[in-house]
Design an enzyme around this catalytic site. Structure first.
Site, PDB file in Angstrom:
ATOM      1  N   ALA A 299     -12.289   7.727  -7.823  1.00 58.87           N
ATOM      2  CA  ALA A 299     -12.361   7.289  -9.224  1.00 58.87           C
ATOM      3  C   ALA A 299     -11.401   6.100  -9.364  1.00 58.87           C
ATOM      4  O   ALA A 299     -10.242   6.253  -9.759  1.00 58.87           O
ATOM      5  CB  ALA A 299     -11.974   8.431 -10.149  1.00 58.87           C
TER       6      ALA A 299
ATOM      7  N   THR B 270      -4.049   5.717 -15.018  1.00 58.04           N
ATOM      8  CA  THR B 270      -4.786   6.479 -14.004  1.00 58.04           C
ATOM      9  C   THR B 270      -5.895   7.275 -14.675  1.00 58.04           C
ATOM     10  O   THR B 270      -6.264   6.977 -15.819  1.00 58.04           O
ATOM     11  CB  THR B 270      -3.812   7.382 -13.201  1.00 58.04           C
ATOM     12  OG1 THR B 270      -4.496   7.912 -12.069  1.00 58.04           O
ATOM     13  CG2 THR B 270      -3.256   8.522 -14.031  1.00 58.04           C
ATOM     14  N   ASN B 271      -6.459   8.260 -13.997  1.00 56.57           N
ATOM     15  CA  ASN B 271      -7.519   9.095 -14.578  1.00 56.57           C
ATOM     16  C   ASN B 271      -7.385  10.510 -14.035  1.00 56.57           C
ATOM     17  O   ASN B 271      -6.464  10.809 -13.278  1.00 56.57           O
ATOM     18  CB  ASN B 271      -8.897   8.488 -14.284  1.00 56.57           C
ATOM     19  CG  ASN B 271      -9.129   8.372 -12.791  1.00 56.57           C
ATOM     20  OD1 ASN B 271      -9.181   9.353 -12.071  1.00 56.57           O
ATOM     21  ND2 ASN B 271      -9.226   7.124 -12.305  1.00 56.57           N
ATOM     22  N   ARG B 272      -8.319  11.372 -14.393  1.00 50.66           N
ATOM     23  CA  ARG B 272      -8.172  12.805 -14.124  1.00 50.66           C
ATOM     24  C   ARG B 272      -8.704  13.250 -12.758  1.00 50.66           C
ATOM     25  O   ARG B 272      -8.815  14.446 -12.506  1.00 50.66           O
ATOM     26  CB  ARG B 272      -8.883  13.602 -15.219  1.00 50.66           C
ATOM     27  CG  ARG B 272      -8.336  13.336 -16.599  1.00 50.66           C
ATOM     28  CD  ARG B 272      -9.171  14.035 -17.642  1.00 50.66           C
ATOM     29  NE  ARG B 272      -8.963  15.464 -17.611  1.00 50.66           N
ATOM     30  CZ  ARG B 272      -8.066  16.101 -18.334  1.00 50.66           C
ATOM     31  NH1 ARG B 272      -7.293  15.433 -19.157  1.00 50.66           N
ATOM     32  NH2 ARG B 272      -7.928  17.398 -18.243  1.00 50.66           N
TER      33      ARG B 272
END
Ligand code: PMT
Length: 210
Positions: free
Chosen positions: A88, A21-23
């Site tokens: 995102a 995943t990402n932030r």
């Protein structure tokens, strides 16, 4: 007007308990949904996992993976006047998700990744979307140049570009600073809360020339 907005990160499963995943916190996309609804628009928010409350009066479809977000956007485009893709989305996902939790038998583990479907890039060419199309660009260098490249390649009417290398703005922060990239010009929105930045983006979105 009817708005479709994507927000948050996606999660791409590795095994039953792990994912890539990402932030992204979802704040920017949720602020856009809230601002559009506040201005009296009909809003559908399609979001990856976040800890945020859905703004009142906003229709909501929760998703987890890039593929689920792609499918949801494709299926919900009928009647949409403005699409703002702020999520995102993971660019890569594991080729396969292990059925069982991966055991640590070796010192190194190589994950094979493949590209996820490009939702923004499919809007015109695959989905035939003919409404106003606003993409985001999260860049760490050459923000305007790379954002403009996305505007042209993905056939957007406007790209909202942010410099995600700057501390205090972009991913997982309460504030942002963006540049709105149009085919013929740029407009800078100074650092401010994501809610106030969102209100300005929605104002720009509603007066995009046809
Ligand atoms: O969620 P927050 O913590 O509030 O942070 C906000 C933000 C930094 C996530 C937001 O402002 C932002 O920049 N969103 C876009 C993040 C991104 O993935 O940018 P990108 O340059 O990699 O992607 C360009 C565009 O393509 C985006 O509109 C993205 O939604 C879209 N995309 C990307 C990959 C993919 N497979 N499909 C897509 O549609």
């Amino acid at each position: 007007m009817k708005f479709l907005i994507t927000a948050g990160p996606t999660r791409e499963p590795i095994d039953p308990v792990r994912y890539l995943t990402n932030r992204s916190s979802g704040r920017m996309g949720y602020a856009l949904a809230g601002a559009a609804r506040h201005d009296g628009h009909e809003v559908l928010l399609i979001s990856g996992p976040t800890t945020l409350d859905v703004p009142p009066g906003v229709d909501f479809i929760p998703v987890e993976t890039a593929q689920q977000m792609y499918d949801a956007v494709r299926d919900m485009l009928r009647g949409v006047d403005v699409a703002i893709l702020c999520a995102a989305v993971a660019d890569y996902r594991p080729v396969a998700c292990a059925e069982q939790k991966i055991k640590k038998h070796t010192d190194k583990l190589v994950l094979e990744l493949e590209r996820t479907p490009d939702i923004l890039g499919s809007m015109r060419s695959v989905f035939g979307f003919s409404g106003k199309l606003i993409g985001f660009a999260a860049e760490t260098q050459n923000v305007v140049e790379y954002g403009r490249d996305k505007l042209v390649r993905k056939q957007c009417d406007m790209v909202v570009a942010n410099d995600v290398s700057q501390p205090g703005i972009g991913f997982d922060s309460r504030e942002n600073a963006v540049v709105l990239i149009y085919p013929d010009r740029e407009e800078y929105l100074e650092k401010d809360s994501k809610e106030r930045i969102a209100m300005q983006i929605i104002e720009h979105a509603t007066i995009l020339p046809s």
